[in-house]
Design a protein around this motif. Sequence first.
Motif, PDB file in Angstrom:
ATOM      1  N   HIS A 280      -8.680   0.831   9.901  1.00 34.49           N
ATOM      2  CA  HIS A 280      -7.717  -0.285   9.780  1.00 34.49           C
ATOM      3  C   HIS A 280      -7.952  -1.235  10.952  1.00 34.49           C
TER       4      HIS A 280
ATOM      5  N   ARG B  93      -6.231  -2.708  18.342  1.00 32.73           N
ATOM      6  CA  ARG B  93      -5.151  -2.400  19.292  1.00 32.73           C
ATOM      7  C   ARG B  93      -5.609  -1.402  20.352  1.00 32.73           C
TER       8      ARG B  93
ATOM      9  N   TYR C 183       0.831  -1.220   0.000  1.00 33.07           N
ATOM     10  CA  TYR C 183       0.000   0.000   0.000  1.00 33.07           C
ATOM     11  C   TYR C 183       0.859   1.261   0.000  1.00 33.07           C
TER      12      TYR C 183
ATOM     13  N   PHE D 102       7.111  -0.524   8.834  1.00 29.93           N
ATOM     14  CA  PHE D 102       6.927  -1.950   9.094  1.00 29.93           C
ATOM     15  C   PHE D 102       6.800  -2.725   7.779  1.00 29.93           C
TER      16      PHE D 102
ATOM     17  N   ASN E 258      -1.181  -8.340   5.858  1.00 32.18           N
ATOM     18  CA  ASN E 258      -1.031  -7.179   6.752  1.00 32.18           C
ATOM     19  C   ASN E 258      -2.284  -6.300   6.908  1.00 32.18           C
ATOM     20  N   ARG E 259      -3.048  -6.092   5.859  1.00 34.85           N
ATOM     21  CA  ARG E 259      -4.240  -5.255   5.954  1.00 34.85           C
ATOM     22  C   ARG E 259      -5.422  -6.181   5.664  1.00 34.85           C
TER      23      ARG E 259
ATOM     24  N   ASP F 263       5.280  -3.090  17.064  1.00 32.05           N
ATOM     25  CA  ASP F 263       5.968  -3.463  15.803  1.00 32.05           C
ATOM     26  C   ASP F 263       7.348  -4.042  16.054  1.00 32.05           C
TER      27      ASP F 263
ATOM     28  N   ASN G 294       1.525   2.088  16.731  1.00 37.42           N
ATOM     29  CA  ASN G 294       2.754   1.487  16.176  1.00 37.42           C
ATOM     30  C   ASN G 294       3.990   2.267  16.627  1.00 37.42           C
TER      31      ASN G 294
ATOM     32  N   ASP H 196       6.050   2.971   4.391  1.00 37.10           N
ATOM     33  CA  ASP H 196       5.606   2.511   5.708  1.00 37.10           C
ATOM     34  C   ASP H 196       6.743   1.650   6.287  1.00 37.10           C
TER      35      ASP H 196
ATOM     36  N   TRP I 234      -0.191   5.878  11.093  1.00 37.62           N
ATOM     37  CA  TRP I 234       1.038   5.073  11.264  1.00 37.62           C
ATOM     38  C   TRP I 234       2.299   5.892  11.065  1.00 37.62           C
TER      39      TRP I 234
HETATM   40  C1  GAL Z   1       0.427  -2.663  11.023  1.00 34.70           C
HETATM   41  C2  GAL Z   1       1.746  -2.131  11.531  1.00 34.70           C
HETATM   42  C3  GAL Z   1       1.839  -0.654  11.218  1.00 34.70           C
HETATM   43  C4  GAL Z   1       1.603  -0.417   9.754  1.00 34.70           C
HETATM   44  C5  GAL Z   1       0.316  -1.066   9.300  1.00 34.70           C
HETATM   45  C6  GAL Z   1       0.133  -0.912   7.807  1.00 34.70           C
HETATM   46  O1  GAL Z   1       0.354  -4.045  11.263  1.00 34.70           O
HETATM   47  O2  GAL Z   1       1.807  -2.315  12.908  1.00 34.70           O
HETATM   48  O3  GAL Z   1       3.088  -0.138  11.594  1.00 34.70           O
HETATM   49  O4  GAL Z   1       2.674  -0.978   9.053  1.00 34.70           O
HETATM   50  O5  GAL Z   1       0.309  -2.440   9.654  1.00 34.70           O
HETATM   51  O6  GAL Z   1      -0.962  -1.633   7.349  1.00 34.70           O
END
Ligand code: GAL
Length: 351
Positions: free
Chosen positions: A189, A195, A42, A48, A128-129, A275, A247, A46, A220
């Motif tokens: 998200h 979280r 995405y 992570f 991740n998403r 993270d 994060n 970013d 983020w």
């Molecule tokens: C999370 C992560 C964030 C960011 C996010 C993007 O899991 O902790 O730092 O990277 O995903 O989708």
Amino acid sequence: MKRKKIFTLGTAACLFLGSFSGCSGGIQGKEPKSIKIGVTVYDQYDTFVSQLMEEFGAYAGRKEDETGVAINVEIYNAADSQTTQNSQVEEMLDDGCNVICVNLVDRTEPTTIIDLAEKNQVPVIFFNRELVEEDLERWEQLYYVGAKAFESGIMQGEIAADMFQAHPEADKNGDGIFQYTVLEGEAGHQDAIVRTEYSVSTLVENGVEVEKLGYAIANWNRAQAQTKMTQMLSEYGEEIELVLANNDDMALGAIDALKASGLEQDRWPVIVGIDGTDVGLAAVASGEMAGTVYNDKKGQAEAMLNLAYQLSVGGDLTELGLEEGKYIRLPYAKVRAEEVEDYIENSRPST
Ligand code: GAL
């Protein structure tokens, strides 16, 4: 940058396409000489996600050595545009990718990608998403690799609760209540929502009375978090005793704001991230952050690659730990001062 291919990993070209039906998988019992995996993220900036991709590339190299199959990985940056990402998936399909790995820009908009993949009979690994379950159910060749989001919130809450209970000075005004602010990831998200909810409820379940002073969405992002924290500092100043950041980058943004404010470090609020990125771990090691929660980039990268590999060669999926045949979710781990050195040592991708 539209439809930009950011880098290509691997050595061989996609030589085997003719031997497959479409490019959806291998021939049972006959290993191809090479496979091609397309990935779209995405946002390449970013922290992570970019470290996850580094791990993915490093592991692809090791897997190639181990199997003797050339693994070509093409990684595209969707630069926060779902339309761009949809075009990239189209391009990867035209390019003959065996599997597509998608880090959705908009987790509620996977339809175009799912339809394209199904039409071309190419499996998709979302990562991740997390998209909603109904979307993942829409075709049997859709998978998800990520982490157990609620666990990260619980662990963050536990780290904060321990700080409050073991360090009386964390309660700066001595009122027995932990006054906190939250720096949230993107609106909508799943990691951000879950979280925040779980870290606060865990504090309460651990017997800590809390009071929310403020919260801000910082996507983020470190710079956005610095701006938001600066605003909160001007509003609440030293009343803030705890910063729960969704994060590490946002936790670091809060630290940037505190440094810029000139407040001595021993008067800072307790700051907890999630993270365990390289910069996040360094901040735990230096004592600027009380702790973080390790989001297992290595485990996620390896799970994604092993799944992509098996799907590409038409191999067996039974050993991959898939839940409901579709999900791989890696656990988190707490990283405080006492654990941080182990993580720093292990956090470099092995090539
Ligand atoms: C999370 C992560 C964030 C960011 C996010 C993007 O899991 O902790 O730092 O990277 O995903 O989708």
